[in-house]
Design a protein around this motif. Structure first.
Motif, PDB file in Angstrom:
ATOM      1  N   GLU A  27       7.249  -9.331  -3.556  1.00  0.00           N
ATOM      2  CA  GLU A  27       8.572  -8.740  -3.336  1.00  0.00           C
ATOM      3  C   GLU A  27       8.452  -7.350  -2.710  1.00  0.00           C
ATOM      4  O   GLU A  27       9.331  -6.912  -1.986  1.00  0.00           O
ATOM      5  CB  GLU A  27       9.378  -8.707  -4.644  1.00  0.00           C
ATOM      6  CG  GLU A  27       9.161  -7.499  -5.531  1.00  0.00           C
ATOM      7  CD  GLU A  27       7.774  -7.392  -6.160  1.00  0.00           C
ATOM      8  OE1 GLU A  27       7.433  -6.291  -6.623  1.00  0.00           O
ATOM      9  OE2 GLU A  27       7.029  -8.391  -6.182  1.00  0.00           O
ATOM     10  N   GLN A  28       7.339  -6.668  -2.967  1.00  0.00           N
ATOM     11  CA  GLN A  28       7.132  -5.336  -2.380  1.00  0.00           C
ATOM     12  C   GLN A  28       7.082  -5.423  -0.851  1.00  0.00           C
ATOM     13  O   GLN A  28       7.636  -4.562  -0.156  1.00  0.00           O
ATOM     14  CB  GLN A  28       5.845  -4.713  -2.924  1.00  0.00           C
ATOM     15  CG  GLN A  28       5.927  -4.407  -4.409  1.00  0.00           C
ATOM     16  CD  GLN A  28       4.591  -4.019  -5.013  1.00  0.00           C
ATOM     17  OE1 GLN A  28       3.542  -4.181  -4.403  1.00  0.00           O
ATOM     18  NE2 GLN A  28       4.631  -3.507  -6.231  1.00  0.00           N
ATOM     19  N   ASP A  29       6.445  -6.458  -0.347  1.00  0.00           N
ATOM     20  CA  ASP A  29       6.384  -6.663   1.104  1.00  0.00           C
ATOM     21  C   ASP A  29       7.767  -6.967   1.667  1.00  0.00           C
ATOM     22  O   ASP A  29       8.130  -6.492   2.750  1.00  0.00           O
ATOM     23  CB  ASP A  29       5.391  -7.777   1.444  1.00  0.00           C
ATOM     24  CG  ASP A  29       3.990  -7.439   0.970  1.00  0.00           C
ATOM     25  OD1 ASP A  29       3.422  -6.447   1.465  1.00  0.00           O
ATOM     26  OD2 ASP A  29       3.483  -8.153   0.093  1.00  0.00           O
ATOM     27  N   LEU A  30       8.544  -7.753   0.935  1.00  0.00           N
ATOM     28  CA  LEU A  30       9.918  -8.057   1.367  1.00  0.00           C
ATOM     29  C   LEU A  30      10.758  -6.787   1.404  1.00  0.00           C
ATOM     30  O   LEU A  30      11.503  -6.550   2.358  1.00  0.00           O
ATOM     31  CB  LEU A  30      10.560  -9.075   0.418  1.00  0.00           C
ATOM     32  CG  LEU A  30       9.995 -10.495   0.442  1.00  0.00           C
ATOM     33  CD1 LEU A  30      10.626 -11.323  -0.666  1.00  0.00           C
ATOM     34  CD2 LEU A  30      10.194 -11.146   1.792  1.00  0.00           C
ATOM     35  N   LYS A  31      10.614  -5.954   0.373  1.00  0.00           N
ATOM     36  CA  LYS A  31      11.389  -4.708   0.312  1.00  0.00           C
ATOM     37  C   LYS A  31      11.023  -3.780   1.473  1.00  0.00           C
ATOM     38  O   LYS A  31      11.906  -3.164   2.073  1.00  0.00           O
ATOM     39  CB  LYS A  31      11.152  -4.004  -1.031  1.00  0.00           C
ATOM     40  CG  LYS A  31      11.839  -4.692  -2.190  1.00  0.00           C
ATOM     41  CD  LYS A  31      11.516  -4.021  -3.506  1.00  0.00           C
ATOM     42  CE  LYS A  31      12.192  -4.740  -4.665  1.00  0.00           C
ATOM     43  NZ  LYS A  31      11.849  -4.149  -5.964  1.00  0.00           N
ATOM     44  N   LYS A  32       9.735  -3.673   1.789  1.00  0.00           N
ATOM     45  CA  LYS A  32       9.292  -2.827   2.908  1.00  0.00           C
ATOM     46  C   LYS A  32       9.892  -3.307   4.228  1.00  0.00           C
ATOM     47  O   LYS A  32      10.419  -2.509   5.008  1.00  0.00           O
ATOM     48  CB  LYS A  32       7.763  -2.833   3.021  1.00  0.00           C
ATOM     49  CG  LYS A  32       7.066  -1.903   2.086  1.00  0.00           C
ATOM     50  CD  LYS A  32       5.563  -1.945   2.345  1.00  0.00           C
ATOM     51  CE  LYS A  32       4.821  -1.502   1.105  1.00  0.00           C
ATOM     52  NZ  LYS A  32       3.416  -1.875   1.119  1.00  0.00           N
ATOM     53  N   LEU A  33       9.802  -4.615   4.470  1.00  0.00           N
ATOM     54  CA  LEU A  33      10.361  -5.167   5.705  1.00  0.00           C
ATOM     55  C   LEU A  33      11.866  -4.943   5.779  1.00  0.00           C
ATOM     56  O   LEU A  33      12.402  -4.636   6.841  1.00  0.00           O
ATOM     57  CB  LEU A  33      10.046  -6.662   5.811  1.00  0.00           C
ATOM     58  CG  LEU A  33       8.611  -7.026   6.166  1.00  0.00           C
ATOM     59  CD1 LEU A  33       8.401  -8.530   6.058  1.00  0.00           C
ATOM     60  CD2 LEU A  33       8.263  -6.547   7.567  1.00  0.00           C
TER      61      LEU A  33
END
Length: 116
Positions: free
Chosen positions: A93-99
């Protein structure tokens, strides 16, 4: 059956799940980060494309632990949610939030075939 003697079996099972489902999420129903992903996919209208494995809902928790261990070995860290797209570990989810913060989430999802 101990999880040690069946680790190859669970690794194979995990790899088969990754190969079988183009958009796979390893999850736990109580996890707030997992709910972030659920809500994001629902808001984008692509929730039905996501195959979710909720480890805490397995009737046999030894089975769930062995499967989680296999996924952990594949990814290199123990984390939910873990997202696998198109047969590969994609991120969390951290990668999704960054994107999302960078305004690149929709273009990434289009590349992955999640959005048209």
């Amino acid at each position: 059956m101990s999880t040690e003697s069946s680790s190859d079996e669970y690794t194979t099972k995990a790899k088969n799940l990754i190969a079988e489902h183009p958009y796979l999420m390893l999850s736990k129903s109580w996890c707030p980060d997992c709910h972030y992903v659920y809500n994001l996919f629902q808001n984008l209208g692509i929730y039905d494309k996501l195959h979710i494995i909720e480890l805490d809902k397995f009737q046999d928790q030894q089975d769930a632990t062995a499967l989680e261990t296999a996924f952990t070995e594949i990814v290199g860290k123990k984390w939910v949610p873990s997202l696998f797209f198109k047969g590969k570990y994609w991120g969390t989810e951290q990668d999704l939030k960054k994107l999302r913060e960078q305004g690149q989430l929709e273009s990434e999802f289009k590349k992955l075939g999640l959005l048209v």
